[in-house]
Structure formats: structure tokens, C-alpha cells
Design an enzyme around this catalytic site. Sequence first.
Site, PDB file in Angstrom:
ATOM      1  N   ARG A 167       0.840  -1.197   0.000  1.00  0.00           N
ATOM      2  CA  ARG A 167       0.000   0.000   0.000  1.00  0.00           C
ATOM      3  C   ARG A 167       0.873   1.245   0.000  1.00  0.00           C
ATOM      4  O   ARG A 167       1.887   1.307   0.687  1.00  0.00           O
ATOM      5  CB  ARG A 167      -0.896   0.024   1.244  1.00  0.00           C
ATOM      6  N   VAL A 168       0.446   2.224  -0.815  1.00  0.00           N
ATOM      7  CA  VAL A 168       1.007   3.568  -0.752  1.00  0.00           C
ATOM      8  C   VAL A 168      -0.158   4.522  -0.545  1.00  0.00           C
ATOM      9  O   VAL A 168      -1.313   4.179  -0.805  1.00  0.00           O
ATOM     10  CB  VAL A 168       1.818   3.955  -2.022  1.00  0.00           C
ATOM     11  N   SER A 169       0.144   5.727  -0.085  1.00  0.00           N
ATOM     12  CA  SER A 169      -0.916   6.665   0.304  1.00  0.00           C
ATOM     13  C   SER A 169      -1.527   7.447  -0.847  1.00  0.00           C
ATOM     14  O   SER A 169      -2.671   7.859  -0.774  1.00  0.00           O
ATOM     15  CB  SER A 169      -0.381   7.655   1.345  1.00  0.00           C
ATOM     16  N   THR A 170      -0.759   7.689  -1.912  1.00  0.00           N
ATOM     17  CA  THR A 170      -1.280   8.510  -3.010  1.00  0.00           C
ATOM     18  C   THR A 170      -1.086   7.822  -4.352  1.00  0.00           C
ATOM     19  O   THR A 170      -0.236   6.934  -4.495  1.00  0.00           O
ATOM     20  CB  THR A 170      -0.577   9.892  -3.058  1.00  0.00           C
ATOM     21  N   GLN A 228       2.510   7.705  -5.997  1.00  0.00           N
ATOM     22  CA  GLN A 228       3.593   6.943  -5.377  1.00  0.00           C
ATOM     23  C   GLN A 228       3.677   5.555  -6.011  1.00  0.00           C
ATOM     24  O   GLN A 228       2.697   5.027  -6.511  1.00  0.00           O
ATOM     25  CB  GLN A 228       3.350   6.805  -3.867  1.00  0.00           C
TER      26      GLN A 228
END
Length: 189
Positions: free
Chosen positions: A7-10, A13
Site C-alpha cells: 500500500r502507498v498513500s497517493t 507513489q
Amino acid sequence: MKLGYARVSTQDQSLDLQIDALKAAGCDEIYREKVSGMKDDRPELERLLAYARPGDTLVIYKLDRLGRSTKRLLELAEELDRRGIELVSIRDQIDTSTAVGKAMFRMLMVLAEMERDIIVERTRAGLEAARARGRKGGRPVKYGEGNAKLAHAIELYRAKEKTVPDIERITGVSKATLYRALKKAGASQ
């Protein structure tokens, strides 16, 4: 079965570093997501959890990929434990299939919670110190008592010649600010 979660936040990314590490760890399947860790609505994580069976292992690159809040991490850890699913965090070197790994995971959770509590304590102490020096927190008051625009808005309202939207346009004072000032002054809306 080893199930990887990246998982990445944006959206801008990259998941590449995590995916490479999960593949190197021998994951059979990898679930990928681009969403903030603060959000509880993470469809790919939910899909992974729905698919996972007792004896499976959830592999993540780092604990913060699973969740940002201690509460959420503990809830997930308890759910995994209850369902007989192990957790491996590659970067944190945690493997809950071992007694040491379980203990390390719980210790990290305690330390993360302590860190959050210390930040809250510091913030409170800073606010109290500022108040003791006469400073107030919060957003600066745009139209406080004695403000000519607010006084004009109240006059127009009490004269009952203009509608509230008209008063907003004329004075620049919002409806909420006007009503708050009227309530404070004891006038009916």
C-alpha cells in the site's frame, strides 16, 4: 499460502519497492492498494482478509503499510490471531508465527501508542503554557465584538429590511457568524 499486501498513500507513489520485497519473501499472491493508511475503507485489504484461511501468512513490507493507528493495527492483529493467520513484516523483522515475533509485535504496538500519547501530552502542555501567557488557540476571529462589519450586519438583520443572503453579500459576514453574534447578544433568529 503467503499473501502479500502493498500500500502507498497517493496515486503518484510507486508500489515497486514493496512488491519486489514481497516477491522476494515468496508471496503467492499480492494485493495492491493506493489509499491512505488512515482510512478504514481499504477494499484490497478487505479482499485479502476475506480470502485468507487459517495457516496462511499475511506478509507486509512494513507495519505502517497495514495501518497508521495503533488501535487499527491491534484490531487487525487480534483478528489475524483469532483466525489463525500469521503476520510477517519484512522491514520490521516481525514474524508472529514465533513467540519472539509475537512479543516484538506487541512491544512495537505499545511503543507506538506511547509515542502518540507523548505527542498529545506535549501538545496539551504547549497549549496550557500559551494560555498562561495570554495567548488563545484556534482560528483567529475575523469579526469579533466591536467589528464595524459585524455591527452593520446585526443592524441590517434587526431592521428586517434585508434577507440574510443580502446581508452576507453587503457586509461579507457569513450567516453562521451573524447568527452566532445574534445568539451571543440574546436576540432571536
